[in-house]
Design an enzyme around this catalytic site. Structure first.
Site, short mmCIF file in Angstrom:
data_model
loop_
_atom_site.label_atom_id
_atom_site.label_comp_id
_atom_site.label_asym_id
_atom_site.label_seq_id
_atom_site.Cartn_x
_atom_site.Cartn_y
_atom_site.Cartn_z
N ASP A 1 -19.87 -35.40 18.74
CA ASP A 1 -20.58 -36.50 19.40
C ASP A 1 -21.91 -36.65 18.69
O ASP A 1 -22.32 -35.79 17.91
CB ASP A 1 -20.79 -36.17 20.89
CG ASP A 1 -21.58 -37.25 21.63
OD1 ASP A 1 -21.42 -38.44 21.29
OD2 ASP A 1 -22.34 -36.92 22.55
N SER A 2 -22.62 -37.73 19.01
CA SER A 2 -23.95 -37.91 18.43
C SER A 2 -24.96 -36.92 19.00
O SER A 2 -25.96 -36.62 18.36
CB SER A 2 -24.44 -39.33 18.69
OG SER A 2 -24.40 -39.62 20.07
N TYR B 1 -25.90 -43.00 18.53
CA TYR B 1 -25.02 -43.90 17.80
C TYR B 1 -24.94 -45.27 18.49
O TYR B 1 -24.68 -46.28 17.86
CB TYR B 1 -23.59 -43.33 17.75
CG TYR B 1 -23.38 -42.15 16.83
CD1 TYR B 1 -24.39 -41.62 16.02
CD2 TYR B 1 -22.11 -41.54 16.74
CE1 TYR B 1 -24.15 -40.54 15.17
CE2 TYR B 1 -21.87 -40.47 15.90
CZ TYR B 1 -22.88 -39.97 15.12
OH TYR B 1 -22.64 -38.90 14.29
N CYS C 1 -17.22 -39.31 21.84
CA CYS C 1 -18.30 -40.29 21.79
C CYS C 1 -17.64 -41.65 21.86
O CYS C 1 -16.77 -41.97 21.04
CB CYS C 1 -19.05 -40.12 20.47
SG CYS C 1 -20.18 -41.46 20.06
N GLU D 1 -30.30 -37.50 30.56
CA GLU D 1 -30.92 -36.50 29.68
C GLU D 1 -32.24 -35.99 30.26
O GLU D 1 -32.69 -34.89 29.94
CB GLU D 1 -31.12 -37.08 28.27
CG GLU D 1 -29.79 -37.40 27.63
CD GLU D 1 -29.83 -37.46 26.11
OE1 GLU D 1 -30.92 -37.32 25.52
OE2 GLU D 1 -28.76 -37.65 25.52
N CYS E 1 -18.89 -43.83 29.06
CA CYS E 1 -19.91 -43.16 28.26
C CYS E 1 -19.88 -41.69 28.65
O CYS E 1 -19.79 -41.37 29.85
CB CYS E 1 -21.30 -43.75 28.55
SG CYS E 1 -22.67 -42.80 27.84
N THR E 2 -19.93 -40.82 27.67
CA THR E 2 -19.76 -39.39 27.97
C THR E 2 -20.88 -38.82 28.84
O THR E 2 -20.71 -37.76 29.43
CB THR E 2 -19.66 -38.57 26.67
OG1 THR E 2 -20.80 -38.87 25.86
CG2 THR E 2 -18.39 -38.89 25.92
N HIS E 3 -22.01 -39.53 28.92
CA HIS E 3 -23.07 -39.05 29.81
C HIS E 3 -22.78 -39.32 31.29
O HIS E 3 -23.33 -38.69 32.16
CB HIS E 3 -24.40 -39.75 29.49
CG HIS E 3 -25.09 -39.24 28.26
ND1 HIS E 3 -24.59 -39.42 27.01
CD2 HIS E 3 -26.27 -38.58 28.11
CE1 HIS E 3 -25.44 -38.89 26.12
NE2 HIS E 3 -26.46 -38.37 26.76
N THR F 1 -18.90 -44.68 21.35
CA THR F 1 -19.25 -45.57 20.26
C THR F 1 -18.41 -45.25 19.03
O THR F 1 -17.82 -46.14 18.41
CB THR F 1 -20.74 -45.42 19.92
OG1 THR F 1 -21.50 -45.56 21.11
CG2 THR F 1 -21.19 -46.46 18.93
#
Lengths: 266, 266
Positions: B11-12, B43, B74, B153, B185-187, B76
């Protein structure tokens, strides 16, 4: 003639446009070239070594275009890369930290200053050091405000949510009886209204963009480097596709950004 | 034996750790290698060409370590780089979009699905295409939620401010009578509680991390590639200094991250 050359300005993204805007306001006869390193934005969460490398690549790109001065319109890069840029490039180099620190020292009658910025800028203690270099008696209180940048880029600088985020981040700082607050991130001038409402008129807001532009203006005048011929249009470069920079950057620059060119650096 | 090799995940930044966590939960006997491209995060705001190049460099790093499968954790990169990765690398490649889309189609009884993600993911229409490939009758409603990543985050996933941001972004979507909402979105799995409270029990939340891990587990089982020997410890790599990744990533991974190594890729 060196004086007829442009001033080169760089940042990791759109934030430095607040500095560019102040330069264009205070030095309307100058030609400005802006580089936003949008392929590698943000710098604020990256290591000092990485940011110093990126800054040198940006400076290399701008000096190759023949600029007469370099403005590092990025707090993170100013905190970690100024010495290496000054050593490596032959043009005057200006960062955003010393000008903001100097203004805060002037305003700190009660000897207490607040500084807000990204995590990277606050952790670097660059403002605290710059303030103490000028007056070691001053007490510096700092707070990192990581969400201010995404809020500004989302166009929510004056949204009620930005006000709540400010209260969450800055409650402790507001209790500290500071005389001046340094906006230690190039995005933060967009949040001036919300910060002014929160801190009230007893706290002077120090806009690093304004102070940096004033410093550049003074230095160029003293060195006899102010431009005499009519300037051409400002030029804008980015390292990723221009679309997002044009859209978000328009809010920072105050009018639509057109003709932004994508380039490879580094 | 190919089956005894590790699974490579990239992932980024830290977001893909939600996928890694699901892989480790659903495939506890597997060895996992994670790469976070933290020198170039995010990304989501970069161009497709740039992201595809970064993804190939990440995949190159992991395949050089001999992984038996690649998981692009990710959204993106999954949206823009899967075809080129499948063409260039000889191991099975899994993205996070198809599994989430497939689950949403199963759940969409009233034929209306919502998808939320970063600006880049939403603009790519990758989920809409993946859903329509499976069932063209389904109406897809999307919303970009750029502030969710910085909120997660910052550790504010369950903070009241995250709830307000959700109301701001998702008011229109909530009025659309969707049956399922893809967390694209992975978050976003970190925001499940706030999203569940906002949408209520009539909207099923589709966690792409869970669905991706289930897809990988099924594919490895079918190909006879499940590991038989006891696994060694998982390994973590990043492209910038590990400190921030370790701190923020701990929240995503659920326990402290230790021994993260910095590497150069690309």
């Amino acid at each position: 003639m060196v004086s007829e050359r442009a001033i080169g300005v760089f940042d990791s993204g759109v934030g430095g446009l607040t500095v560019l805007k102040e330069l264009s306001r205070q030095l309307p006869a100058e030609e400005l070239i802006y580089l936003g390193d949008t392929a590698r934005v943000p710098y604020g969460t990256k290591s000092a070594t990485t940011v110093a490398r990126y800054a040198q690549e940006a400076a290399q790109f701008l000096t190759a275009l023949g600029v007469k001065a370099l403005v590092v319109a990025c707090n993170t890069a100013s905190a970690v890369a100024l010495p290496v840029l000054e050593e490596r490039f032959r043009v005057p180099v200006f960062g955003v930290i010393k000008p903001g620190a100097a203004r805060a020292v002037q305003l700190a009658r009660g000897l207490r200053v607040g500084v807000i910025g990204t995590e990277g800028t606050i952790k670097s203690s660059a403002y605290t050091r710059a303030i103490h270099d000028l007056d070691p008696r001053i007490q510096v209180r700092t707070a990192a405000c990581p969400l201010f940048v995404p809020l500004a880029e989302e166009g929510w600088s004056e949204h009620p949510i930005a006000g709540q985020v400010a209260r969450e981040y800055l409650g402790d700082l507001a209790a500290e009886q500071i005389d001046a607050l340094v906006l230690g991130c190039t995005h933060y001038p967009l949040l001036k209204k919300i910060l002014g409402d929160f801190f009230g008129s007893s706290v002077a807001l120090v806009d690093s963009a304004e102070e940096t532009a004033a410093t550049v203006a003074r230095a160029l005048a003293e060195a006899g480097l102010l431009r005499r011929s009519p300037p051409g249009p400002h030029r804008f470069f980015v390292t990723d596709v221009p679309e997002r920079f044009e859209r978000v950057g328009g809010t920072f620059w105050g009018e639509p950004l057109v003709g932004v060119k994508q380039v490879e650096i580094g």
